[in-house]
Design a protein around this motif. Structure first.
Motif, PDB file in Angstrom:
ATOM      1  N   ASN A 175       0.818  -1.207   0.000  1.00  0.00           N
ATOM      2  CA  ASN A 175       0.000   0.000   0.000  1.00  0.00           C
ATOM      3  C   ASN A 175       0.856   1.263   0.000  1.00  0.00           C
ATOM      4  N   ASP A 176       1.971   1.205  -0.721  1.00  0.00           N
ATOM      5  CA  ASP A 176       2.908   2.329  -0.816  1.00  0.00           C
ATOM      6  C   ASP A 176       2.637   3.088  -2.113  1.00  0.00           C
ATOM      7  N   LEU A 177       1.778   4.069  -2.026  1.00  0.00           N
ATOM      8  CA  LEU A 177       1.322   4.812  -3.195  1.00  0.00           C
ATOM      9  C   LEU A 177       2.468   5.510  -3.922  1.00  0.00           C
ATOM     10  N   GLU A 178       3.334   6.194  -3.197  1.00  0.00           N
ATOM     11  CA  GLU A 178       4.409   6.949  -3.840  1.00  0.00           C
ATOM     12  C   GLU A 178       5.413   6.028  -4.538  1.00  0.00           C
ATOM     13  N   ALA A 179       5.813   4.960  -3.878  1.00  0.00           N
ATOM     14  CA  ALA A 179       6.722   4.001  -4.518  1.00  0.00           C
ATOM     15  C   ALA A 179       6.029   3.343  -5.707  1.00  0.00           C
ATOM     16  N   GLY A 180       4.732   3.082  -5.576  1.00  0.00           N
ATOM     17  CA  GLY A 180       3.969   2.498  -6.669  1.00  0.00           C
ATOM     18  C   GLY A 180       3.942   3.397  -7.887  1.00  0.00           C
ATOM     19  N   LYS A 181       3.816   4.698  -7.675  1.00  0.00           N
ATOM     20  CA  LYS A 181       3.831   5.643  -8.792  1.00  0.00           C
ATOM     21  C   LYS A 181       5.173   5.614  -9.511  1.00  0.00           C
ATOM     22  N   ILE A 182       6.252   5.538  -8.743  1.00  0.00           N
ATOM     23  CA  ILE A 182       7.592   5.464  -9.337  1.00  0.00           C
ATOM     24  C   ILE A 182       7.718   4.199 -10.171  1.00  0.00           C
ATOM     25  N   GLU A 183       7.273   3.081  -9.618  1.00  0.00           N
ATOM     26  CA  GLU A 183       7.346   1.813 -10.353  1.00  0.00           C
ATOM     27  C   GLU A 183       6.430   1.818 -11.571  1.00  0.00           C
ATOM     28  N   ALA A 184       5.271   2.461 -11.464  1.00  0.00           N
ATOM     29  CA  ALA A 184       4.354   2.539 -12.607  1.00  0.00           C
ATOM     30  C   ALA A 184       5.011   3.301 -13.758  1.00  0.00           C
ATOM     31  N   VAL A 185       5.745   4.349 -13.442  1.00  0.00           N
ATOM     32  CA  VAL A 185       6.493   5.083 -14.474  1.00  0.00           C
ATOM     33  C   VAL A 185       7.534   4.163 -15.100  1.00  0.00           C
ATOM     34  N   GLN A 186       8.202   3.358 -14.283  1.00  0.00           N
ATOM     35  CA  GLN A 186       9.209   2.440 -14.811  1.00  0.00           C
ATOM     36  C   GLN A 186       8.578   1.359 -15.684  1.00  0.00           C
ATOM     37  N   VAL A 187       7.425   0.843 -15.287  1.00  0.00           N
ATOM     38  CA  VAL A 187       6.723  -0.144 -16.117  1.00  0.00           C
ATOM     39  C   VAL A 187       6.379   0.487 -17.462  1.00  0.00           C
ATOM     40  N   ALA A 188       5.787   1.661 -17.426  1.00  0.00           N
ATOM     41  CA  ALA A 188       5.411   2.346 -18.670  1.00  0.00           C
ATOM     42  C   ALA A 188       6.643   2.605 -19.538  1.00  0.00           C
ATOM     43  N   ALA A 189       7.726   3.027 -18.921  1.00  0.00           N
ATOM     44  CA  ALA A 189       8.951   3.323 -19.673  1.00  0.00           C
ATOM     45  C   ALA A 189       9.520   2.071 -20.333  1.00  0.00           C
ATOM     46  N   MET A 190       9.492   0.944 -19.622  1.00  0.00           N
ATOM     47  CA  MET A 190      10.031  -0.281 -20.217  1.00  0.00           C
ATOM     48  C   MET A 190       9.141  -0.771 -21.356  1.00  0.00           C
TER      49      MET A 190
END
Length: 87
Positions: A57-72
């Motif tokens: 339930n870590d929203l901020e870390a999740g947003k960072i990872e979501a950007v990384q998923v999208a980038a990959m």
């Protein structure tokens, strides 16, 4: 009649810019992807990290990872243009 949600263009631009910056950073550090196998491994790793942040339930870390998923995913689309098609 259903109300349409309005997209905040400035916020969307920030997100897309973050994805672009991550594509650039990852490509500089690791070079291009060379195969579907490599792309799958990289994207799966990023999705797994996103999944762990969601479980925590870590929203901020999740947003960072979501950007990384999208980038990959963008890297895969971009890099795969140069791959030769196999018959």
């Amino acid at each position: 009649m259903k109300k349409k949600n309005k997209i905040d263009k400035d916020r969307l631009t920030e997100i897309i810019t973050a994805v672009y910056d991550e594509v650039e950073r990852a490509t500089f550090l690791h070079g291009s992807m060379h195969s579907t196998h490599e792309a799958y491994g990289i994207i799966a790793e990023e999705v797994h990290e996103f999944f762990l942040d969601m479980i925590a339930n870590d929203l901020e870390a999740g947003k960072i990872e979501a950007v990384q998923v999208a980038a990959m995913c963008v890297r895969f689309i971009y890099d795969s243009d140069s791959w030769k098609k196999k018959n």
